[in-house]
Design an enzyme around this catalytic site. Structure first.
Site, PDB file in Angstrom:
ATOM      1  N   HIS A 140     -11.591  13.018   0.224  1.00 28.68           N
ATOM      2  CA  HIS A 140     -11.591  11.771   0.230  1.00 28.68           C
ATOM      3  C   HIS A 140     -12.078  10.697   2.205  1.00 28.68           C
ATOM      4  O   HIS A 140     -12.566  10.607   2.534  1.00 28.68           O
ATOM      5  CB  HIS A 140     -10.955  10.484  -0.204  1.00 28.68           C
ATOM      6  CG  HIS A 140     -10.670   9.398   0.530  1.00 28.68           C
ATOM      7  ND1 HIS A 140     -12.278   8.502  -0.028  1.00 28.68           N
ATOM      8  CD2 HIS A 140      -9.815   8.630   0.925  1.00 28.68           C
ATOM      9  CE1 HIS A 140     -11.714   7.346   0.745  1.00 28.68           C
ATOM     10  NE2 HIS A 140     -10.397   6.558   0.955  1.00 28.68           N
ATOM     11  N   ARG A 157      -2.874  11.037   6.029  1.00 28.64           N
ATOM     12  CA  ARG A 157      -3.199   9.397   6.375  1.00 28.64           C
ATOM     13  C   ARG A 157      -2.430   8.267   5.469  1.00 28.64           C
ATOM     14  O   ARG A 157      -2.806   8.759   3.583  1.00 28.64           O
ATOM     15  CB  ARG A 157      -4.286   9.437   6.026  1.00 28.64           C
ATOM     16  CG  ARG A 157      -4.651   7.911   6.828  1.00 28.64           C
ATOM     17  CD  ARG A 157      -6.232   7.847   7.601  1.00 28.64           C
ATOM     18  NE  ARG A 157      -7.267   8.143   6.159  1.00 28.64           N
ATOM     19  CZ  ARG A 157      -7.146   6.985   4.961  1.00 28.64           C
ATOM     20  NH1 ARG A 157      -6.675   5.362   5.312  1.00 28.64           N
ATOM     21  NH2 ARG A 157      -7.991   7.067   4.191  1.00 28.64           N
ATOM     22  N   LEU A 198     -14.770   5.732  -5.137  1.00 30.84           N
ATOM     23  CA  LEU A 198     -13.205   5.442  -5.277  1.00 30.84           C
ATOM     24  C   LEU A 198     -12.847   4.112  -5.810  1.00 30.84           C
ATOM     25  O   LEU A 198     -13.683   3.146  -5.809  1.00 30.84           O
ATOM     26  CB  LEU A 198     -13.161   5.246  -3.536  1.00 30.84           C
ATOM     27  CG  LEU A 198     -12.366   4.667  -2.684  1.00 30.84           C
ATOM     28  CD1 LEU A 198     -10.902   6.087  -2.892  1.00 30.84           C
ATOM     29  CD2 LEU A 198     -12.439   4.360  -1.744  1.00 30.84           C
ATOM     30  N   PHE A 205       0.935  -1.103  -0.266  1.00 25.29           N
ATOM     31  CA  PHE A 205      -0.219  -0.108  -0.205  1.00 25.29           C
ATOM     32  C   PHE A 205       0.629   0.969  -0.277  1.00 25.29           C
ATOM     33  O   PHE A 205       2.257   1.284   0.430  1.00 25.29           O
ATOM     34  CB  PHE A 205      -1.237  -0.477   1.593  1.00 25.29           C
ATOM     35  CG  PHE A 205      -2.349   0.156   0.882  1.00 25.29           C
ATOM     36  CD1 PHE A 205      -2.593  -0.991   0.724  1.00 25.29           C
ATOM     37  CD2 PHE A 205      -3.185   1.349   1.140  1.00 25.29           C
ATOM     38  CE1 PHE A 205      -4.592  -1.029  -0.075  1.00 25.29           C
ATOM     39  CE2 PHE A 205      -4.598   1.531   0.945  1.00 25.29           C
ATOM     40  CZ  PHE A 205      -4.883   0.147   0.364  1.00 25.29           C
ATOM     41  N   GLN A 218      -7.495  14.958   2.988  1.00 23.85           N
ATOM     42  CA  GLN A 218      -7.341  13.934   2.191  1.00 23.85           C
ATOM     43  C   GLN A 218      -7.832  13.868   1.013  1.00 23.85           C
ATOM     44  O   GLN A 218      -9.165  14.180   0.962  1.00 23.85           O
ATOM     45  CB  GLN A 218      -6.779  13.306   2.181  1.00 23.85           C
ATOM     46  CG  GLN A 218      -6.642  11.686   1.855  1.00 23.85           C
ATOM     47  CD  GLN A 218      -5.549  10.879   2.170  1.00 23.85           C
ATOM     48  OE1 GLN A 218      -7.226   9.921   2.503  1.00 23.85           O
ATOM     49  NE2 GLN A 218      -4.966  10.565   2.088  1.00 23.85           N
ATOM     50  N   ARG A 229      -0.040   9.868   0.001  1.00 22.13           N
ATOM     51  CA  ARG A 229      -2.076  10.214  -1.217  1.00 22.13           C
ATOM     52  C   ARG A 229      -1.953  11.608  -1.943  1.00 22.13           C
ATOM     53  O   ARG A 229      -2.147  12.203  -2.624  1.00 22.13           O
ATOM     54  CB  ARG A 229      -2.973  10.119  -0.712  1.00 22.13           C
ATOM     55  CG  ARG A 229      -3.203   8.235   0.063  1.00 22.13           C
ATOM     56  CD  ARG A 229      -4.417   7.900   0.254  1.00 22.13           C
ATOM     57  NE  ARG A 229      -4.947   7.065   0.007  1.00 22.13           N
ATOM     58  CZ  ARG A 229      -5.681   6.101   0.636  1.00 22.13           C
ATOM     59  NH1 ARG A 229      -6.704   6.612   1.512  1.00 22.13           N
ATOM     60  NH2 ARG A 229      -6.081   5.195   0.949  1.00 22.13           N
ATOM     61  N   GLU A 275      -6.251   2.407  -3.243  1.00 24.45           N
ATOM     62  CA  GLU A 275      -5.723   2.167  -3.902  1.00 24.45           C
ATOM     63  C   GLU A 275      -5.145   0.519  -3.874  1.00 24.45           C
ATOM     64  O   GLU A 275      -3.876   0.779  -4.437  1.00 24.45           O
ATOM     65  CB  GLU A 275      -4.932   2.872  -2.392  1.00 24.45           C
ATOM     66  CG  GLU A 275      -3.729   2.757  -2.398  1.00 24.45           C
ATOM     67  CD  GLU A 275      -2.854   3.982  -1.595  1.00 24.45           C
ATOM     68  OE1 GLU A 275      -2.972   4.868  -1.269  1.00 24.45           O
ATOM     69  OE2 GLU A 275      -1.773   3.679  -0.963  1.00 24.45           O
ATOM     70  N   HIS A 322      -7.567  11.798  -2.288  1.00 23.16           N
ATOM     71  CA  HIS A 322      -7.810  10.624  -2.605  1.00 23.16           C
ATOM     72  C   HIS A 322      -7.403  10.473  -4.273  1.00 23.16           C
ATOM     73  O   HIS A 322      -8.062  11.325  -5.433  1.00 23.16           O
ATOM     74  CB  HIS A 322      -8.619   9.357  -2.508  1.00 23.16           C
ATOM     75  CG  HIS A 322      -7.993   7.794  -2.812  1.00 23.16           C
ATOM     76  ND1 HIS A 322      -7.688   7.513  -3.496  1.00 23.16           N
ATOM     77  CD2 HIS A 322      -7.942   7.056  -1.649  1.00 23.16           C
ATOM     78  CE1 HIS A 322      -7.722   6.215  -3.925  1.00 23.16           C
ATOM     79  NE2 HIS A 322      -7.434   5.806  -2.692  1.00 23.16           N
TER      80      HIS A 322
END
Lengths: 296, 557, 318
Positions: free
Chosen positions: B337, B372, B239, B114, B227, B273, B242, B229
């Site tokens: 996001h 984050r 969405l 990730f 954030q 991100r 990721e 995304h």
């Protein structure tokens, strides 16, 4: 027009009038049939509960037998149609599985390439004969009749296995064919629901509630008779209608249940008795009389 | 009047985890939620949940460093340490509860990579990890026979002698309003994405808990940290996880180049991100996008792999765009996001109001800082949801009995009735859409003094228009018209706080990128921003960031 | 584009009967039905009630009937059901009481889910994770995809006549535990599912499979649990006898023997059931259509028998 014929167990057993009326009608339609004499029962989804692969092998075997004959298959039973289509769909989308099944068939010298078409008589009327040509063969005007279509689950679900996306008319095929005779297709909630046959011997109470609801609703909406392309539905809707209606306070058994070829034969002007319309458990005497009075 | 020891508002992962813990600890627990628990937005987390499992050679400190670097050094390092140390236990516990995590060849938990981390430590269930966790926690709530006020809407928190004492809420199905007392309350209401338009967030993400906390005097912290995304569908902003990039997908521009090479040569598509979103926006701004988008390309992963590990992405791509990910790249762009900011809490989820706790996205402990890491949000909910409930046990014992004034209920009833009685005016959706558009414009991937000031003015103006909104539906049963308006009231508080946080922070850090102040300024701004009501006005202050072992350095991916 | 949406309305507070209301709205080409309904609610009629949240087919809130069958309206595009701009009819789900407009009461749905003990039961807490194959977990992904939207329940033909039936959603959920290698309550679960209102009451109509927006295929799970129940030794059901007799008939004769099937499923000790069959049988005889006592056999039926023997032994080896 020639098809490999898969009559199914019920037409060869409990519903001989379906077999007979089919033969009379295809003759008029100019369809030549060659019965797949070695074909086994489809398993009706029940065998598949115990052993899906066995069910698939038996159905793919039927497809392979037709392939050997160089013909597409005609069925006259929604359940047979559905179960064979489902097996076909599984092997067509999974070549590895097809190879596995072919290994089994090779022991009998058979092989399936994945190309056999399987069609219910109902679809053949629509797609191969065509509504216009069909109407040309009709001699009787049924416009004063109301027929309630009852499809049978396996002829409309699951839609991906039955090619309904590619042939969207199949979804309404029975309504279309009924209307082609000049009659009205009764609009009621139950036409695509379950007849209850699969649970008749397991939970009769629920099974008969289904029979009572669908036949009662269709009658309330003005149906003179119900028409089904599925002899298993017929067994329940006809054979158990009296008990079902009584148990569920929906009155007497007063809705004749016809097999699809019986309707077609009727529109062609064939004799009701020849078609076996008098063979049903729900009395058809008044209905047969009305053919004469309403038409003339 | 119903009485409980612990009332949890929200039934997503943080709320349910807190509730299960409360029951295990022997408390009289109730959960109140405006949707059925399995409808909560935790569902939408797709990719996975991070943990450093020490029995397979991973190290919590490595996870902590990645998190802190990801946060652009704004996270409180003691909080990050708590989260990363407890992560392993949390994952094993979830597995034991029944989560069907993917496995490796030995049958042990398997991982995927990730963003923002070199080590693959993201545990996952296909591309439906959040949903799989949420449904399992719901299963646990059934096992523990949890008391749930299902489809109830909280309008107000109640205090008594400066301490929290419960909440007022109404049953959406009947309109019946009740005072529910509790010695402690955990806010677990999730995010506030609907403040922006578009957003990946569900329609229920209206920041209810953030506003409820502000109304009783709790400050929000680092609200400017929004954030964006990197991979959201154009149009409705849905969405695409990721997990796609974690599993090897590329980002390409209109020229077919993997542009991340220019921006993050080491981490490529798996940079943090904020970094990836800015890279995409730069490509788009400089003319190497198509219709405001760049592409996510999964073709080289193959159909079977995509369907097995990323099935939900394939479903979304097919259903909403008619694109088969194994055949063509899909247009995506940065989209709002997640809100890193939230109700300021200590390491146990406690706020400055005695008895009031917060956990999950509505809270800010702070583990995410200015950005984050993907797959840290689920972890945050599980670790801090549990901790809040544990901490509440001692507090509840010492809290003494409650004697809430019943007049609180009648006062609130008449406030709501007055809203319903407004004869006519504008619809709440009109105001909400204006807010969303203005927020996206003012507090976007890029922002500057002018855009922020404009947003502040607009939000002030919007607040002034709230009394002009009317509720067409006057009924009691399932009055979503009323619910939407009350949510809008909450959102205006949150939106204004976001603007004030952004205005206060005079630097660029993580997701807060000011084009008029492009660099990070550690000497002045290794600080949290705090927004709080002072009377009717919002007051903004700052507090120090907790630094333990990891000194801020330049952040390169 | 202009979309015509006909919505079934019901307001319990005004005493009026349900009625249809027509709306006309301007939406973009790729709008979903949910987009349309939200637009109606936000711009034309604030009294319209519906549930919705994620807009991305994961929260399960927005299942409703579209042109007669249950769908998640968030993943159904208007164009898809109305290519020529035909009116789209939206109604609340069937088999659920209606609270208001498109919002249904789901209490009975959830109590059925609760009735199957929906949580993994283990007798010990391992120190680390349970060891399980990735295949076993990936297999469960199919049922874990269920978002509890209720579409299958809305369409279930067995529930339509018997509200006590556990139903496709709860039964699919039960499969999630029955098939979970970590669960240690499998036998007891299957015993309970084998009772009335359980797996045998499904009419195998495929409606749930057809409408499920997440490809959970509840009916296939139900059917699988019948087989698992039999494997666990639960054989005292007419369902078991039915399947057994049906399969035997095909294996022995290559086709179905309706007479024997009826007798054997009913159970040779079930006197009233047998009398019942006799009545239908005599009536049929009267009409000259009772199936022959020796069933019509396909040619070379021994070939079918041989295949059955081979595949049966293959299956029992597994």
């Amino acid at each position: 027009m020639k098809f490999a014929f898969y009559p199914g167990c019920v037409a060869r057993g409990a519903a001989p009038e379906l077999y007979k009326s089919t033969m009379l009608v295809v003759d008029k339609l100019g369809i030549e049939l060659e019965e797949i004499e070695k074909a086994a029962c489809t398993g009706a989804g029940v065998l598949q509960e115990k052993n899906q692969k066995l069910g698939d092998v038996l159905n793919i075997r039927t497809l392979a037998l037709a392939e050997q004959m160089g013909l597409s298959i005609m069925t006259i039973c929604s359940t047979c149609q559905g179960v064979i289509s489902q097996a076909n769909h599984r092997v067509v989308k999974d070549p590895e599985y097809l190879a596995e099944i072919n290994k089994e068939l090779e022991k009998e010298g058979l092989h399936y390439s994945g190309k056999t078409e399987v069609k219910h008589l109902l679809w053949i009327l629509l797609e191969d004969i065509g509504i216009k040509s069909l109407q040309d063969m009709f001699n009787i005007d049924l416009s004063s009749f109301n027929f309630a279509p009852f499809y049978g689950c396996y002829l409309i679900r699951p839609s991906d296995a039955l090619g309904i996306t590619e042939n969207p008319k199949r979804k309404h095929s029975l309504d279309i064919v009924i209307e082609s005779t000049g009659a009205s297709a009764t609009d009621y909630a139950g036409k695509t629901r379950c007849c209850g046959f699969p649970i008749l011997l397991i939970n009769q109470k629920n099974s008969l509630k289904m029979v009572a609801k669908h036949t009662g609703d269709a009658k309330d909406e003005g149906a003179d008779a119900m028409v089904t392309p599925c002899p298993l539905c017929h067994l329940n809707l006809d054979g158990y209608q009296a008990k079902a209606r009584r148990q569920n306070n929906r009155g007497k058994a007063d809705l004749p249940i016809l097999h699809l070829p019986q309707l077609i034969g009727m529109a062609m002007g064939l004799d009701a008795k020849e078609l076996g319309i008098n063979k049903h458990l729900v009395s058809t005497a008044n209905f047969i009389k009305s053919i004469k009075t309403k038409v003339s | 009047m119903s009485k409980h020891d612990l009332l949890i508002i929200g039934a997503g992962l943080a709320g349910l985890r807190a509730a299960v813990e409360g029951v295990r600890q022997g408390l009289n627990v109730a959960v109140i939620t405006k949707v059925h628990p399995v409808r909560s937005h935790s569902n939408a987390a797709q990719g996975g949940i991070n943990a450093a499992l020490t029995d397979r050679g991973d190290d919590w400190e490595d996870h902590a460093l990645a998190t802190i670097k990801g946060s652009d050094y704004l996270a409180d390092q003691d909080a990050v340490e708590v989260m990363c140390r407890e992560a392993g236990e949390a994952i094993i516990e979830l597995e034991n509860m029944g989560v069907i995590f993917s496995r490796d060849e030995e049958g042990k938990l398997g991982t995927r990579a990730f963003g923002g981390q070199k080590k693959a430590r993201t545990y996952f269930v296909g591309a439906i990890t959040g949903s799989a966790l949420l449904h399992v926690l719901y299963e646990q709530s059934v096992k523990y026979n949890l008391h749930i006020y299902e489809e109830w809407f909280v309008t107000k928190l109640i205090k008594q002698d400066g301490k929290i004492a419960g909440a007022i809420a109404f049953d959406i199905k009947t309109g019946q309003m009740e005072l529910i007392t509790a010695k402690a309350v955990v806010l677990a209401t999730g995010g506030a994405g609907r403040v922006f338009e578009p957003s990946t967030n569900a329609l229920i993400c209206t920041g209810d808990g953030l506003s409820l906390a502000m109304q009783v005097g709790a400050p929000l912290m680092d609200t400017e940290m929004i954030q964006y995304h990197p991979t959201t569908l154009a149009g409705n902003g849905i969405l695409l996880s990721e997990a796609a990039r974690g599993d090897g997908a590329y980002l390409i521009n209109s020229e077919g180049d993997r542009f991340m090479e220019k921006y993050a040569p080491d981490y490529m598509e798996l940079a943090s991100r904020d970094v990836v979103s800015r890279a995409e926006q730069t490509e788009i701004d400089e003319g190497r996008g198509v219709d405001g988008c760049v592409y996510l390309d999964l073709r080289h992963l193959g159909k079977k792999f995509i369907e097995e590990r990323l099935g939900y992405l394939q479903e979304v791509a097919l259903e909403f765009r008619g694109i088969d990910l194994s055949e063509s790249p899909i247009p995506i762009k940065p989209g709002m996001h997640y809100i890193m900011g939230g109700i300021k809490t200590d390491l146990n989820g406690a706020t400055n109001i005695p008895g009031l706790y917060a956990a999950g996205e509505c809270a800010n402990v702070s583990v995410h800082g200015a950005n984050r890491l993907g797959a840290n949000s689920l972890l945050d909910t599980i670790v801090f949801g549990r901790r809040a409930a544990v901490d509440s046990v001692e507090y509840i014992k010492s809290a003494g009995s409650l004697n809430v004034d019943e007049r609180e209920l009648s006062k609130e009833k008449s406030r709501i009735q007055n809203i319903l009685d407004r004869p006519k005016g504008m619809r709440s959706a009109e105001l909400r859409n204006k807010m969303g558009t203005a927020m996206t414009k003012g507090i976007g991937v890029w922002r500057d003094k002018d855009s922020i000031t404009e947003a502040i003015t607009k939000m002030k103006n919007l607040r002034g228009q709230l009394p002009n909104v009317f509720i067409e539906n006057k009924g009691k049963v399932f009055n979503t018209d009323l619910v939407s308006y009350l949510e809008l009231e909450f959102m205006v508080d949150v939106a204004e706080s976001i603007c004030h946080g952004a205005d206060k922070r005079l630097e660029s850090r993580g997701a807060h990128f000011r084009t008029d102040m492009k660099s990070r300024n550690d000497s002045d701004w290794l600080k949290h921003t705090l927004v709080q009501f002072a009377g009717e006005e919002l007051n903004t202050t700052t507090s120090d960031v907790t630094i333990t072992d990891w000194q801020p350095t330049e952040r390169v991916y | 584009m202009e979309a015509q949406i006909k919505v079934k309305r019901f307001n319990p507070e005004n005493g009026a009967k349900p009625f249809f209301q027509d709306y006309s709205i301007d939406v973009s080409e790729d709008s979903t039905i949910l987009d349309g309904l939200i637009k109606i609610r936000e711009e034309q009629d604030g009294t319209l009630a519906l549930r919705c949240s994620c807009r991305a087919s994961i929260c399960g809130s927005c299942s409703m009937k579209v042109n007669g069958s249950a769908k998640l309206v968030c993943k159904t595009r208007i164009k898809e059901v109305s290519p020529q701009g035909e009116t789209v009819t939206v109604e609340p789900m069937s088999n659920f009481p209606v609270i208001k407009d498109l919002v249904t009461e789901m209490d009975s749905f959830w109590s059925k889910v609760k009735s199957i003990d929906p949580y993994v039961k283990t007798n010990f807490e391992p120190e680390a994770e349970h060891i399980a194959s990735n295949e076993s977990m990936t297999h469960l992904l199919g049922v874990m995809n269920c978002i509890m939207c209720g579409a299958c329940v809305s369409e279930c033909t067995a529930l339509e006549v018997d509200s006590t039936f556990t139903g496709p959603a709860a039964l699919a959920k039960a499969y999630r535990f029955v098939a979970d290698p970590r669960d240690e309550d499998k036998k007891e679960r299957l015993g309970k599912l084998n009772e009335s209102s359980g797996v045998w009451d499904c009419s195998r109509c495929l409606a749930c499979v057809e409408v499920c927006p997440k490809d959970v295929a509840p009916m296939e799970r139900i059917v699988k649990m019948r087989d698992l129940a039999i494997e666990e030794g639960y054989t005292n059901t007419s369902g078991f006898r039915h399947t057994e007799s049906f399969s035997d008939s095909i294996k022995k004769h290559g086709r179905l023997d309706e007479t024997r099937l009826a007798l054997e499923s009913t159970g040779l000790l079930n006197i009233s059931g047998l009398i019942d069959l006799a009545v239908i049988g005599i009536k049929s005889l009267f009409k000259g259509k009772i199936p022959p006592p020796l069933p019509h056999k396909p040619k070379e039926a021994d070939k079918v028998t041989n295949i059955a023997k081979r595949l049966d032994s293959e299956e029992s080896e597994e």
